[in-house]
Design a protein around this motif. Structure first.
Motif, PDB file in Angstrom:
ATOM      1  N   PRO A  65     -13.003  26.335 -57.007  1.00 34.64           N
ATOM      2  CA  PRO A  65     -11.758  25.651 -56.617  1.00 34.64           C
ATOM      3  C   PRO A  65     -11.221  24.712 -57.694  1.00 34.64           C
ATOM      4  O   PRO A  65      -9.999  24.599 -57.870  1.00 34.64           O
ATOM      5  CB  PRO A  65     -12.163  24.880 -55.357  1.00 34.64           C
ATOM      6  CG  PRO A  65     -13.316  25.631 -54.812  1.00 34.64           C
ATOM      7  CD  PRO A  65     -14.065  26.123 -56.008  1.00 34.64           C
ATOM      8  N   VAL A  66     -12.118  24.054 -58.425  1.00 31.54           N
ATOM      9  CA  VAL A  66     -11.660  23.164 -59.494  1.00 31.54           C
ATOM     10  C   VAL A  66     -10.967  23.967 -60.590  1.00 31.54           C
ATOM     11  O   VAL A  66      -9.883  23.605 -61.072  1.00 31.54           O
ATOM     12  CB  VAL A  66     -12.843  22.363 -60.059  1.00 31.54           C
ATOM     13  CG1 VAL A  66     -12.401  21.519 -61.252  1.00 31.54           C
ATOM     14  CG2 VAL A  66     -13.449  21.480 -58.979  1.00 31.54           C
ATOM     15  N   ALA A  67     -11.581  25.090 -60.978  1.00 31.71           N
ATOM     16  CA  ALA A  67     -10.972  25.922 -62.014  1.00 31.71           C
ATOM     17  C   ALA A  67      -9.657  26.535 -61.536  1.00 31.71           C
ATOM     18  O   ALA A  67      -8.675  26.608 -62.289  1.00 31.71           O
ATOM     19  CB  ALA A  67     -11.951  27.017 -62.439  1.00 31.71           C
ATOM     20  N   ALA A  71      -5.981  25.920 -63.184  1.00 34.61           N
ATOM     21  CA  ALA A  71      -5.172  27.027 -63.694  1.00 34.61           C
ATOM     22  C   ALA A  71      -3.784  27.039 -63.061  1.00 34.61           C
ATOM     23  O   ALA A  71      -2.774  27.250 -63.744  1.00 34.61           O
ATOM     24  CB  ALA A  71      -5.892  28.350 -63.438  1.00 34.61           C
ATOM     25  N   VAL A  72      -3.720  26.813 -61.755  1.00 35.44           N
ATOM     26  CA  VAL A  72      -2.412  26.783 -61.087  1.00 35.44           C
ATOM     27  C   VAL A  72      -1.584  25.602 -61.582  1.00 35.44           C
ATOM     28  O   VAL A  72      -0.373  25.718 -61.822  1.00 35.44           O
ATOM     29  CB  VAL A  72      -2.605  26.721 -59.561  1.00 35.44           C
ATOM     30  CG1 VAL A  72      -1.274  26.481 -58.862  1.00 35.44           C
ATOM     31  CG2 VAL A  72      -3.239  28.007 -59.057  1.00 35.44           C
ATOM     32  N   ARG A  77       4.704  27.234 -62.167  1.00 37.61           N
ATOM     33  CA  ARG A  77       6.044  26.659 -62.297  1.00 37.61           C
ATOM     34  C   ARG A  77       6.722  26.695 -60.938  1.00 37.61           C
ATOM     35  O   ARG A  77       6.469  27.579 -60.125  1.00 37.61           O
ATOM     36  CB  ARG A  77       6.885  27.423 -63.325  1.00 37.61           C
ATOM     37  CG  ARG A  77       6.327  27.393 -64.741  1.00 37.61           C
ATOM     38  CD  ARG A  77       7.252  28.116 -65.705  1.00 37.61           C
ATOM     39  NE  ARG A  77       8.506  27.407 -65.878  1.00 37.61           N
ATOM     40  CZ  ARG A  77       8.698  26.422 -66.745  1.00 37.61           C
ATOM     41  NH1 ARG A  77       7.700  26.020 -67.521  1.00 37.61           N
ATOM     42  NH2 ARG A  77       9.867  25.829 -66.855  1.00 37.61           N
ATOM     43  N   ARG A  78       7.610  25.716 -60.733  1.00 39.44           N
ATOM     44  CA  ARG A  78       8.360  25.637 -59.479  1.00 39.44           C
ATOM     45  C   ARG A  78       9.745  25.083 -59.789  1.00 39.44           C
ATOM     46  O   ARG A  78       9.871  24.020 -60.399  1.00 39.44           O
ATOM     47  CB  ARG A  78       7.630  24.729 -58.477  1.00 39.44           C
ATOM     48  CG  ARG A  78       8.382  24.477 -57.172  1.00 39.44           C
ATOM     49  CD  ARG A  78       8.415  25.710 -56.296  1.00 39.44           C
ATOM     50  NE  ARG A  78       9.185  25.499 -55.081  1.00 39.44           N
ATOM     51  CZ  ARG A  78       8.679  25.009 -53.943  1.00 39.44           C
ATOM     52  NH1 ARG A  78       7.393  24.690 -53.878  1.00 39.44           N
ATOM     53  NH2 ARG A  78       9.445  24.855 -52.880  1.00 39.44           N
ATOM     54  N   ASP A  84       2.861  20.553 -62.691  1.00 35.20           N
ATOM     55  CA  ASP A  84       2.424  19.157 -62.711  1.00 35.20           C
ATOM     56  C   ASP A  84       3.617  18.203 -62.713  1.00 35.20           C
ATOM     57  O   ASP A  84       3.604  17.168 -62.037  1.00 35.20           O
ATOM     58  CB  ASP A  84       1.524  18.906 -63.919  1.00 35.20           C
ATOM     59  CG  ASP A  84       2.246  19.215 -65.227  1.00 35.20           C
ATOM     60  OD1 ASP A  84       3.166  20.057 -65.210  1.00 35.20           O
ATOM     61  OD2 ASP A  84       1.898  18.620 -66.259  1.00 35.20           O
ATOM     62  N   ALA A  85       4.681  18.548 -63.466  1.00 38.99           N
ATOM     63  CA  ALA A  85       5.883  17.712 -63.455  1.00 38.99           C
ATOM     64  C   ALA A  85       6.563  17.757 -62.092  1.00 38.99           C
ATOM     65  O   ALA A  85       7.094  16.742 -61.615  1.00 38.99           O
ATOM     66  CB  ALA A  85       6.845  18.165 -64.546  1.00 38.99           C
TER      67      ALA A  85
END
Length: 309
Positions: A65-67, A71-72, A77-78, A84-85
């Motif tokens: 789950p951490v990896a 990765a996601v 992108r969204r 992350d932004a």
């Protein structure tokens, strides 16, 4: 005899993703590498902590789950933004107060009955703080901004050499820029009723009765058009930015932009204080039944009216 000039094809190479971040390693940006490296360090510390104490399946159940989340977060992108932004913007939006007032909020007194404790509103902080007499807009975090309004040019109706000349003039303006600019193309509802009222009021001052009748007929036509149609107007505004401390530099850059766009074939002009106030007012509330076709009084100027005898 000279051969007639044929239309030359007008081509221009426009680079895509000019502001895209650089790919540093394995097609990944520095931001993505930093996220993956931090996730790898966390996974390594977890493996060192529990790898010798629990079975391999349990270790994999903790690390996968951490990896996957890393990765996601790094590659996802969204809405055209890195994930992350996008998540950071969502957190800031959730933590930001929903109600803002133009003055400092006052703490309610404790002696009165309070049925429900609600959060205090925040202070409304607009990006622009003042509009000078020359039309430059003071922006604390940026400096000053001057606005240039311009018309559009129908390139499709021009010949090949004319299109090449237009593209060349526009390219020379872009190459001559020494600071950031923003080209805003907006479409807003046009308030024809107020324009018809101004025309009807000015019709009585025309020197000939025929001109007054024509103006009144035109005002009636605008009222009918506004009642049965939903007219839209397109505006092109160029914002020229100058750093803080350079007084008058934004207006000089705006004048240079207006002169350069005139060479392209546009009708352009630098906005003064009253017209810049109108543009900013219409931009703040684009759904209001007003437009920027008539100037407003700047915020720091008193509103006066001449009294007729």
């Amino acid at each position: 005899m000279t051969e007639p000039m044929t239309d030359l094809p007008c081509t221009a190479r426009v680079p895509a993703d000019v502001e895209a971040p650089d790919r540093i390693l394995w097609g990944l940006t520095a931001r993505q590498i930093a996220i993956l490296a931090a996730a790898a360090a966390i996974a390594y510390l977890l493996w060192r902590a529990i790898g010798d104490r629990v079975p391999l399946a349990v270790t994999a159940a903790v690390l996968v789950p951490v990896a996957g989340a890393a990765a996601v977060l790094a590659l996802g992108r969204r809405d055209g933004l890195p994930l992350d932004a996008w998540l950071l913007a969502a957190v800031r939006y959730r933590r930001r107060p929903r109600l803002a007032v133009p003055t400092e909020p006052v703490e309610p007194s404790g002696w009165g009955p309070v049925s429900e404790r609600r959060p205090l509103p925040a202070v409304l902080r607009l990006p622009a703080t003042a509009i000078d007499d020359d039309g430059s807009i003071a922006v604390p975090d940026t400096g000053s901004v001057a606005l240039v309004v311009a018309t559009t040019v129908n390139v499709d109706l021009r010949t090949g050499p004319e299109q090449a000349a237009i593209v060349g003039a526009y390219g020379r303006w872009l190459n001559s820029l020494t600071g950031p600019v923003q080209v805003v193309v907006s479409t807003q509802r046009v308030d024809l009723s107020s324009q018809a009222t101004r025309i009807a009021d000015a019709a009585h001052e025309l020197p000939h009765p025929a001109l007054a009748d024509a103006a009144l007929d035109y005002a009636a036509f605008l009222d009918e058009l506004a009642e049965h149609r939903d007219p839209l107007g397109r505006t092109v505004t160029v914002a020229c930015v100058a750093p803080a401390g350079a007084r008058g530099e934004a207006v000089r850059r705006a004048e240079h932009t207006a002169a350069s766009l005139t060479a392209v074939g546009c009708r352009s002009a630098v906005l003064d204080a009253a017209t810049a106030t109108a543009v900013v007012t219409a931009a703040v509330d684009p759904f209001a039944p007003t437009d920027a076709s008539w100037p407003r009084t700047p915020p720091n100027d008193p509103v006066t009216a001449a009294r007729s005898s």
